[in-house]
Design an enzyme around this catalytic site. Structure first.
Site, PDB file in Angstrom:
ATOM      1  N   PRO A 120     -22.960 -12.699  -9.170  1.00 48.99           N
ATOM      2  CG  PRO A 120     -23.328 -13.749 -11.225  1.00 48.99           C
ATOM      3  CD  PRO A 120     -24.030 -13.266  -9.998  1.00 48.99           C
ATOM      4  N   GLY A 121     -19.836 -11.270 -10.116  1.00 49.01           N
ATOM      5  CA  GLY A 121     -19.202 -10.071 -10.666  1.00 49.01           C
ATOM      6  C   GLY A 121     -18.041 -10.477 -11.550  1.00 49.01           C
ATOM      7  NE  ARG A 122     -12.652 -12.878  -8.827  1.00 42.97           N
ATOM      8  CZ  ARG A 122     -11.738 -12.088  -8.258  1.00 42.97           C
ATOM      9  NH1 ARG A 122     -10.734 -11.627  -8.962  1.00 42.97           N
ATOM     10  NH2 ARG A 122     -11.826 -11.772  -6.970  1.00 42.97           N
TER      11      ARG A 122
ATOM     12  CE1 TYR B 179      -7.019  -8.115  -2.695  1.00 39.95           C
ATOM     13  CE2 TYR B 179      -7.025  -7.969  -5.081  1.00 39.95           C
ATOM     14  CZ  TYR B 179      -7.552  -7.598  -3.861  1.00 39.95           C
ATOM     15  OH  TYR B 179      -8.609  -6.728  -3.823  1.00 39.95           O
TER      16      TYR B 179
ATOM     17  CB  CYS C  32       8.133   6.248  -7.944  1.00 42.42           C
ATOM     18  SG  CYS C  32       8.691   7.161  -9.359  1.00 42.42           S
TER      19      CYS C  32
HETATM   20  N1  LLP Z   1     -21.590  -9.894  -3.534  1.00 44.98           N
HETATM   21  C1  LLP Z   1     -20.910  -9.335  -2.524  1.00 44.98           C
HETATM   22  C2  LLP Z   1     -21.618  -8.950  -1.311  1.00 44.98           C
HETATM   23  C3  LLP Z   1     -19.543  -9.111  -2.647  1.00 44.98           C
HETATM   24  O1  LLP Z   1     -18.885  -8.562  -1.627  1.00 44.98           O
HETATM   25  C4  LLP Z   1     -18.871  -9.462  -3.830  1.00 44.98           C
HETATM   26  C5  LLP Z   1     -17.440  -9.207  -3.995  1.00 44.98           C
HETATM   27  C6  LLP Z   1     -19.622 -10.029  -4.876  1.00 44.98           C
HETATM   28  C7  LLP Z   1     -20.979 -10.251  -4.683  1.00 44.98           C
HETATM   29  C8  LLP Z   1     -19.023 -10.431  -6.194  1.00 44.98           C
HETATM   30  O2  LLP Z   1     -18.060 -11.419  -6.060  1.00 44.98           O
HETATM   31  P1  LLP Z   1     -17.358 -12.016  -7.380  1.00 44.98           P
HETATM   32  O3  LLP Z   1     -18.382 -12.790  -8.131  1.00 44.98           O
HETATM   33  O4  LLP Z   1     -16.865 -10.870  -8.158  1.00 44.98           O
HETATM   34  O5  LLP Z   1     -16.278 -12.858  -6.864  1.00 44.98           O
HETATM   35  N2  LLP Z   1     -10.992  -6.671  -5.279  1.00 44.98           N
HETATM   36  C9  LLP Z   1     -10.912  -8.120  -5.138  1.00 44.98           C
HETATM   37  C10 LLP Z   1     -12.276  -8.762  -5.114  1.00 44.98           C
HETATM   38  C11 LLP Z   1     -13.154  -8.258  -4.006  1.00 44.98           C
HETATM   39  C12 LLP Z   1     -14.511  -8.884  -4.024  1.00 44.98           C
HETATM   40  C13 LLP Z   1     -15.435  -8.134  -3.140  1.00 44.98           C
HETATM   41  N3  LLP Z   1     -16.760  -8.635  -3.098  1.00 44.98           N
HETATM   42  C14 LLP Z   1     -10.056  -8.678  -6.268  1.00 44.98           C
HETATM   43  O6  LLP Z   1      -9.555  -7.911  -7.070  1.00 44.98           O
HETATM   44  O7  LLP Z   1      -9.862  -9.885  -6.329  1.00 44.98           O
END
Ligand code: LLP
Length: 445
Positions: free
Chosen positions: A295-297, A338, A365
């Protein structure tokens, strides 16, 4: 504004994050400013870690997907919370190592890892590389042989799951730049290929179906497909699955169109995955794999708030009212990329009811430089402090210097105390790498 886990309105009618008054923080540190609530970040890391511990006997590891927010301090927090991290570039790897993060708990991803990034990963002794191409496996094998090591790898497979999210953040549909497809036999062929290599040790598979996904069902289907595929590979190739990495992707609250999940509620996603893994392992008579989630977000997203100062206000009668701020797409490009939605509030007048619909515009700009379109606010005045909520993930990490604007600093708030974790940029930082060739030098008369 509804009060939320990380946010409160204090007696002065000011927004508070993690016990700190946002208006005071804006005065002290200036705007634009990224704020992060440390307690929430730690809480989320613990929810995931404890769920794996309790429901799966600790036979796994939480990896914080550091692309969501990467800086030295966040790797320190992840290390203190006893979790691992995933990195997707030499830059993220370098930052983690500089922070003293243990290499063996680092996993590296990427559909096009550069040769030098692979070299750096091997030199650092990272835990595992998630391979995404035949030639990458060759490269890891050859470089590992040179170093006299055998590198653990996972293969990124594409199980073909269409999750309900923005097309740009879907990653496991048939047409994807990521992963070996299960459906067309590539994933099987590459398993056989990797098994024959002497200096890589194939541990298992990785899949990540996309980001900002709320339906548990999509994740559960992905587990099912990965486990079925692994069982098939045991049958056909004698490959025993040791490790399964299920990626990240759990959705967070940005506006009231999104579900609001309390921190503890995220355990349910992991429980649903674990249940399916166990059920499938039993059905197929497989050993339970070592399980990874990324998890990241959901770890940093709701922990973050960005503060701005309201500048010019342009009212086009009968059309729209633009409220411009001192930031924009250079600190948050997600609307431009997005059409992402956000909830802005006036931090210095947080208790007031909204009275009008406005569009929050940045200072770049570019007409598409919007932070939030058609949102309800009390009548904003120049000088008000505007807070945009849930900006902890993929804002600072995607920030840029467009129009030579300076990327805002990051401040970590903990029990009312606030400290820089990323310093402000200066004009000198912007020109630091600029070079004027001799022939272009300004001639002195
Ligand atoms: N693992 C992999 C292989 C990933 O590609 C990603 C996110 C994650 C884990 C983490 O996913 P999360 O839990 O954060 O959803 N820039 C975009 C999001 C791109 C996500 C890329 N990969 C945004 O601002 O929504």
């Amino acid at each position: 504004m509804n009060e939320r886990e990380t946010l409160k309105i204090n007696g002065k009618g000011h927004l508070e994050l993690g016990g700190a008054d946002c208006v005071e923080l804006a005065e002290k540190f200036g705007t634009p400013l990224y704020l992060f609530d440390e307690a929430y970040i730690r809480k989320m890391m613990r929810v995931y870690r404890d769920t794996l511990e309790k429901q799966y006997g600790g036979n796994g590891l939480v990896l914080y997907a550091s692309k969501a927010f990467s800086c030295k301090a966040i790797y320190r927090i992840a290390d203190e919370e006893n979790i691992g991290v995933d990195v997707v570039s030499g830059g993220e790897l370098y930052t983690a190592l500089q922070a003293g993060f243990p290499a063996e708990k680092i996993y590296m991803h990427g559909n096009n890892k550069l040769d030098y990034e692979i070299g750096e990963a091997l030199d650092a002794g990272i835990g595992c590389i998630v391979a995404d191409a035949y030639s990458e496996i060759d490269k890891i094998d050859a470089e590992s042989a040179k170093r006299g090591i055998c590198q653990k790898i996972l293969l990124r497979i594409n199980p073909g799951v269409e999750a309900h999210t923005h097309a740009f953040v879907q990653t496991a549909t048939t047409d994807s730049k990521f992963g070996f497809s299960v459906a067309d036999g590539t994933a099987e062929a590459v398993t056989a290929y990797a098994m024959k290599k002497n200096n890589v040790r194939l541990e298992g598979y990785h899949c990540h179906i996309g980001s900002q996904i709320f339906e548990k069902e999509s994740f559960v289907i992905a587990v099912e497909k990965c486990m079925d595929f692994a069982a098939d590979m045991r049958e056909k190739l004698g490959f025993e699955l040791k490790t399964l990495n299920l990626g990240g992707g759990y959705g967070v609250w940005y506006t009231d169109e999104d579900r609001k999940i309390p921190a503890e509620g995220y355990a349910e996603y992991i429980e649903a995955l674990l249940e399916k893994v166990k059920e499938k392992a039993k059905e197929k008579e497989m050993r339970l794999p070592y399980l990874l989630i990324e998890p990241g977000r959901s770890i940093v997203g709701e922990a973050g708030v960005t503060l701005y100062t309201v500048g010019r206000i342009k009212d086009i009668p009968g059309v729209k009212k633009y409220v411009a701020i001192d930031g924009g797409m250079f600190d948050n490009p997600r609307y431009a990329l997005y059409e992402s939605k956000y909830t802005p509030v006036l931090a210095n007048r947080a208790a007031e009811e909204p009275t009008e619909i406005v569009t929050i515009a940045g200072k770049c700009c570019e007409s598409g430089d919007i932070i939030a379109a058609n949102v309800a606010l009390p009548k904003a005045e120049t000088g008000d402090i505007l807070a945009v909520l849930s900006t902890g993930a993929y804002n600072y990490s995607m920030a840029m210097n467009y129009n030579r604007n300076m990327i805002p600093p990051c401040v970590l708030v903990s029990q009312g105390q606030a400290e820089y974790i990323v310093l402000p940029q200066s004009y000198a930082d912007l020109t630091r790498n600029d070079v004027i060739p001799a022939r272009l030098k300004k001639k002195t008369k």
